[in-house]
Design an enzyme around this catalytic site. Structure first.
Site, mmCIF file in Angstrom:
data_model
loop_
_atom_site.group_PDB
_atom_site.id
_atom_site.type_symbol
_atom_site.label_atom_id
_atom_site.label_comp_id
_atom_site.label_asym_id
_atom_site.label_seq_id
_atom_site.Cartn_x
_atom_site.Cartn_y
_atom_site.Cartn_z
ATOM 1 N N HIS A 112 18.943 38.880 93.243
ATOM 2 C CA HIS A 112 17.508 38.789 92.963
ATOM 3 C C HIS A 112 16.989 40.208 92.714
ATOM 4 O O HIS A 112 17.689 41.191 92.907
ATOM 5 C CB HIS A 112 16.782 38.131 94.148
ATOM 6 C CG HIS A 112 17.049 36.675 94.259
ATOM 7 N ND1 HIS A 112 18.006 36.163 95.098
ATOM 8 C CD2 HIS A 112 16.523 35.616 93.605
ATOM 9 C CE1 HIS A 112 18.043 34.847 94.974
ATOM 10 N NE2 HIS A 112 17.154 34.488 94.078
ATOM 11 N N TYR B 59 19.169 24.703 88.799
ATOM 12 C CA TYR B 59 19.261 25.043 90.239
ATOM 13 C C TYR B 59 18.094 24.418 90.998
ATOM 14 O O TYR B 59 18.270 23.831 92.073
ATOM 15 C CB TYR B 59 19.244 26.568 90.383
ATOM 16 C CG TYR B 59 19.121 27.082 91.794
ATOM 17 C CD1 TYR B 59 17.899 27.539 92.284
ATOM 18 C CD2 TYR B 59 20.222 27.120 92.638
ATOM 19 C CE1 TYR B 59 17.778 28.012 93.585
ATOM 20 C CE2 TYR B 59 20.114 27.596 93.942
ATOM 21 C CZ TYR B 59 18.877 28.036 94.397
ATOM 22 O OH TYR B 59 18.769 28.512 95.695
ATOM 23 N N SER C 189 13.875 26.163 97.938
ATOM 24 C CA SER C 189 13.633 27.439 97.237
ATOM 25 C C SER C 189 12.256 27.375 96.576
ATOM 26 O O SER C 189 11.800 26.295 96.187
ATOM 27 C CB SER C 189 14.708 27.667 96.174
ATOM 28 O OG SER C 189 14.325 28.724 95.327
ATOM 29 N N SER C 190 11.622 28.511 96.411
ATOM 30 C CA SER C 190 10.287 28.531 95.793
ATOM 31 C C SER C 190 10.350 28.070 94.339
ATOM 32 O O SER C 190 9.342 27.689 93.748
ATOM 33 C CB SER C 190 9.681 29.938 95.876
ATOM 34 O OG SER C 190 10.505 30.862 95.183
ATOM 35 N N CYS C 191 11.567 28.071 93.766
ATOM 36 C CA CYS C 191 11.655 27.607 92.362
ATOM 37 C C CYS C 191 11.563 26.085 92.279
ATOM 38 O O CYS C 191 11.523 25.519 91.194
ATOM 39 C CB CYS C 191 12.940 28.099 91.713
ATOM 40 S SG CYS C 191 14.404 27.340 92.374
ATOM 41 N N LYS D 78 18.033 21.878 94.286
ATOM 42 C CA LYS D 78 17.339 22.216 95.555
ATOM 43 C C LYS D 78 16.283 21.169 95.880
ATOM 44 O O LYS D 78 16.065 20.809 97.025
ATOM 45 C CB LYS D 78 16.714 23.610 95.454
ATOM 46 C CG LYS D 78 17.699 24.743 95.254
ATOM 47 C CD LYS D 78 18.769 24.787 96.323
ATOM 48 C CE LYS D 78 18.275 25.407 97.604
ATOM 49 N NZ LYS D 78 19.368 25.518 98.618
#
Ligand code: GFB
Length: 311
Positions: A181, A138, A109-111, A142
């Site tokens: 989102h 989270y 994920s981009s996070c 990931k």
């Protein structure tokens, strides 16, 4: 790797990304089985996971599993999100590693990127700073999945890698306004406001943060492209559109697609989260892939699917 003859397993068939992968596999007539959270007690039942792997004996596995959602879900349920996604890492990637599955694509994920990493986000920035606090738990889970791909490739020589997608949206979304989102969340709330003649809709935060968005069908196309052509030894790779929008621009685009004529009000009591998230799309562009669906077109298709669901 040639996917047309490969036995495939898509883990997370109930997620936005997993459903898009399953539909794309079906469109291409591929030999793909899917495994959903409900089949495995939310990834807590290793025997059920093992049975699914034994049944399909996959040569390629796509891991789109694990609970995920927007900023509100992450702030409300950090422990639940962490547990769900760590179970996927231990039980799904663990089973695939024990079975020496030759090819696995893990959806990160981009996070996973540090909150203040240089933009556009390059994989070299991973683990160089703290996560965005609103989704740190989270993000840690990931990142564990991403690192598992690196470790399994090093220890077992299997061609595993993580794909890091931009914020996803698409017809397969769950459309839960509190957990979604931003694109789907605003879409549901403006639709309801239009139906009930509510004069104003709150857009969370200042509207200044910027995000890049990827339509779910484009993600699926990119993942199949990468599964066939990407050299996993190069490590994780971004999958993004190379453009970004402010949340205010997203809200205006949703307003137009929904045909909502009320006011948009920015509720600054709600968090902005990461100020800017835009993935460096250079490595994937250099391989000759780019998305086919622009944001407005994807939004129209997503809204049409939502309206069909609502009938
Ligand atoms: O997409 P989003 O929920 O998550 O929020 P993140 C993006 C921005 O949109 C934030 C604003 O600044 C929100 O405050 N926003 C405005 C809204 N109105 C709304 C609304 O109605 N709903 C939602 N959801 N947001 C996510 C992480 O961060 O990024 C996930 O929480 C994942 O774990 C994902 O990593 C890629 O983009 O801030």
């Amino acid at each position: 790797m040639n996917l047309t003859s490969a036995r495939m397993l898509i883990c997370g068939g109930e997620t936005l990304a997993g459903a898009a992968l399953a539909e794309e596999a079906n469109r291409r007539g591929l030999d793909a089985a899917t495994l959903a959270a409900a089949d495995t007690s939310n990834w807590a039942d290793p025997d059920a996971i093992e049975a699914a792997f034994a049944g399909q004996d996959p040569e390629v596995v796509f891991v789109a599993a694990g609970e995920s959602g927007g900023i509100a879900l992450n702030r409300a349920h950090p422990a639940r999100l962490l547990e769900s996604n760590l179970r996927v890492v231990l039980n799904v990637l663990g089973t695939a590693a024990r079975r020496r599955v030759p090819r696995l694509v893990y959806l990160a994920s981009s996070c996973c990127y540090p909150r203040d990493a240089a933009q556009p986000l390059c994989v070299e920035s991973l683990m160089t700073g703290p996560f965005e606090p609103t989704n740190a738990a989270y993000s840690a889970a990931k990142l564990a999945g991403l690192m598992t791909c690196e470790a399994v490739r090093t220890e077992h020589g299997l061609a595993w890698f993580a794909a890091i997608p931009a914020t996803l949206f698409g017809p397969e979304d769950h459309f839960d306004p509190d957990h979604a989102h931003v694109a789907s969340g605003l879409l549901v709330r403006m639709h309801e406001a239009k139906q009930r003649n509510i004069p104003a809709v709150a857009v969370w935060g200042t509207g200044r943060p910027r995000r890049d968005f990827l339509f779910s069908r484009d993600l699926a196309d990119a993942l199949f492209f990468l599964a066939e052509k990407y050299d996993a030894a190069k490590g994780p790779i971004n999958v993004g559109p190379d453009t970004d929008l402010s949340i205010a621009e997203v809200a205006q685009a949703v307003k137009k697609v929904v045909g909502y004529e009320g006011q948009l009000e920015f509720d600054v009591s709600k968090p902005d989260g990461t100020p800017l998230k835009r993935l460096d799309a250079g490595p994937l562009r250099a391989m000759g892939w780019q998305p086919k669906t622009d944001f407005a077109a994807g939004l129209r298709e997503t809204y049409a699917a939502f309206c069909k669901l609502k009938r």
